[in-house]
Design an enzyme around this catalytic site. Structure first.
Site, PDB file in Angstrom:
ATOM      1  CE  LYS A 115      -3.221   1.721  -5.452  1.00 26.42           C
ATOM      2  NZ  LYS A 115      -4.206   0.711  -5.124  1.00 26.42           N
ATOM      3  CD  GLU A 199      -0.061  -5.107  -8.345  1.00 23.38           C
ATOM      4  OE1 GLU A 199       0.275  -3.997  -7.944  1.00 23.38           O
ATOM      5  OE2 GLU A 199      -0.687  -5.926  -7.637  1.00 23.38           O
ATOM      6  NE  ARG A 290      -4.822   6.890   3.066  1.00 18.99           N
ATOM      7  CZ  ARG A 290      -5.206   5.733   3.572  1.00 18.99           C
ATOM      8  NH1 ARG A 290      -5.294   5.590   4.879  1.00 18.99           N
ATOM      9  NH2 ARG A 290      -5.483   4.700   2.807  1.00 18.99           N
TER      10      ARG A 290
END
Ligand code: ADP
Ligand code: ADP
Ligand code: MG
Length: 471
Positions: A115, A199, A290
């Protein structure tokens, strides 16, 4: 063109892939653990192989899976979602052994599966990203000073996390100190990596994600967005396409951002770019490399078969659609029917399905691997059925959802179906203005009675069908 596919997954997504294969004249090979011997994906595929007595090991052994693909004469492998679907090693071993991996390249998977690396790629591409750390955190001291810089509340996140796990909101220094060892231990156990970052916590955001498709000729398109704001513990429960909360301008902006994100990393195959939306600001959150659990609702509003496109792309064929030809019509809603008890903090409820009667009628789709008499094993995800409804407008889609949930009878385990009907009746949900806090801010919706859906009724329906069929 691909002729035979090994499906490295189980349950409803394996059945979904078998269906695409069947329609395309492709042979399908299923795998199963001992626990999954009687699973529907095993019965539906053309061939199936036992990959071991351990419930998980066989689904997670990349080399063994690719060996099996080679031995059984497959020319491709579809990873589904979960398990090894975002594992770069599987994609790499496939390409070494001449098996087409139905997904992006190993390089792109590792880049977007990490990430913090994904965030750096997006910043470089000019995609707005949630404010946070550029790198993984070195230690708690580093975390505390970064949190000070970003400003509380913050989200402490596992760098290789997924499925809503390894994420903790911290409102203060004290909470961050408490969360630190927990998130690290969760990340290590679930994802085999202790890397974490943080974050800024976007307060009460909407989860909006865009579906993209990209072929090997440089064509990248988006199939509009999905609204996945109805979540519990950062995991999706109900998904909607398109979002009832976006203006056409926001829709076009987010679709274009997703295409830009995919092109920036040389993406190929199907993927999802996830964003948070708050106060008219859009922030990139992560990319899932995916097929997504909720790809179904995008199929319903666009008429495009996403799994078929995945297989075509991996075969080296161009996308079957151009951006200007892609339209969306009406609204689709997916209800994740989980074997869980909403009244008891969504505690899993595994066991035997004593009676299952499928919903039907106009605009109703069911993707599942369960049947009457099937025992839901305790080793896997608690999601046991996806009920998808489509209608021409938002109101009708909700009413159809309510009706289809009424139609369905699933007995033997506790599920989320009646809880979803309470959500469908709630004025805040119906107004089409909600965010990721909805489930937590509406605890009263778990006060319902399941008395009006007795198993006796399901039995009577089954009895009537049997009598009619002369059984
Ligand atoms: P989607 O992103 O398609 O909505 P979910 O987040 O619900 O999917 O995850 C789908 C399945 O994949 C779940 O069983 C989830 O636990 C699993 N999963 C997702 N990401 C990971 C990961 N990084 N590692 C292991 N399992 C994962
Ligand atoms: P996963 O890989 O597990 O899907 P995500 O990064 O996609 O993890 O986050 C899962 C959910 O957690 C989001 O849908 C959202 O509800 C919540 N979330 C994640 N990051 C933030 C953030 N920075 N601010 C607010 N909510 C967040
Ligand atoms: Mg996510």
């Amino acid at each position: 063109m691909i002729k035979k596919i090994l499906i490295a997954n189980r349950g409803e997504i394996a059945v979904r892939i078998v269906r695409a294969c069947a329609e395309m004249g492709i042979r399908s090979v299923a795998i199963h653990s001992d626990a999954d011997r009687y699973a529907l994906h095993v019965k539906r595929a053309d061939e199936s192989y036992n990959v071991g007595s351990d419930p998980l090991a066989g689904y997670l052994n990349a080399r063994q899976l690719v060996n099996l693909a080679v031995e059984t004469g497959c020319d491709a492998l579809h990873p589904g979602y979960g398990f090894l679907s975002e594992n770069a090693e599987l994609a790499r071993v496939c390409s070494e052994r001449g098996i087409r991996f139905i997904g992006p390249s190993a390089e792109v998977i590792s880049r977007m599966g990490d990430k913090t690396e994904a965030r750096r790629s997006m910043i470089a591409a000019g995609v707005p990203v949630t404010p946070g750390t550029e790198d993984n955190l070195k230690d708690l001291q580093d975390a505390l000073s970064e949190a000070e810089r970003v400003g509380y509340p913050v989200m402490l996140k596992a760098t290789s996390g997924g499925g809503g796990r390894g994420i903790r909101r911290c409102n203060s220094k004290e909470e961050l100190e408490q969360a630190w060892p927990r998130v690290i231990s969760e990340a290590t156990k679930a994802f085999g990596s202790a890397d974490v970052f943080l974050e800024k916590c976007i307060v009460n955001p909407k989860h909006i994600e865009a579906q993209i498709l990209a072929d090997s000729f440089g064509n990248t398109v988006h199939l509009f967005e999905r609204d996945c704001s109805i979540q519990r513990r950062n995991q999706k429960l109900i998904e909607i396409a398109p979002s009832p909360q976006l203006t056409p301008e926001q829709r076009a902006y987010i679709g274009d951002l997703a295409v830009r994100a995919a092109q920036a990393v040389g993406y190929e195959n199907a993927g999802t770019v996830e964003f948070l939306l708050a106060d008219n600001e859009v922030y990139f959150m992560e990319m899932n490399t995916r097929v997504q659990v909720e790809h179904t609702i995008t199929e319903q509003i666009t008429g495009i078969d996403i799994v078929r496109e995945q297989i075509r792309i991996a075969s080296g064929l161009p996308l079957s659609v151009k951006q200007e030809d892609i339209e969306h019509r009406g609204f689709a809603i997916q209800f994740r029917i989980n074997a869980e008890d909403p009244k008891n903090d969504f505690l899993p409820s595994f066991g035997k399905i004593t009676r299952y009667y499928a919903p039907g009628g106009p605009g109703v789709r069911v993707d599942t691997a369960i049947y009457t008499g099937y025992t839901i094993p305790p080793y896997y995800d608690s999601m046991c059925l996806k009920l998808i409804v489509w209608a021409n407008n938002w109101e009708d889609a909700m009413d159809r959802g309510y009706r289809a949930l009424d139609d369905m009878h699933l007995h033997g385990v506790k599920t989320t179906e009646v809880y979803y009907q309470q959500i469908l009746k709630n004025p805040d949900f119906r107004s089409g203005v909600f965010d990721t806090s909805f489930v937590d801010t509406h605890p009263e919706l778990t006060n319902y009675s399941t008395k009006n859906k007795p198993e006796a009724l399901a039995l009577a329906i089954a009895g009537a069908i049997a009598a009619y069929a002369g059984l």
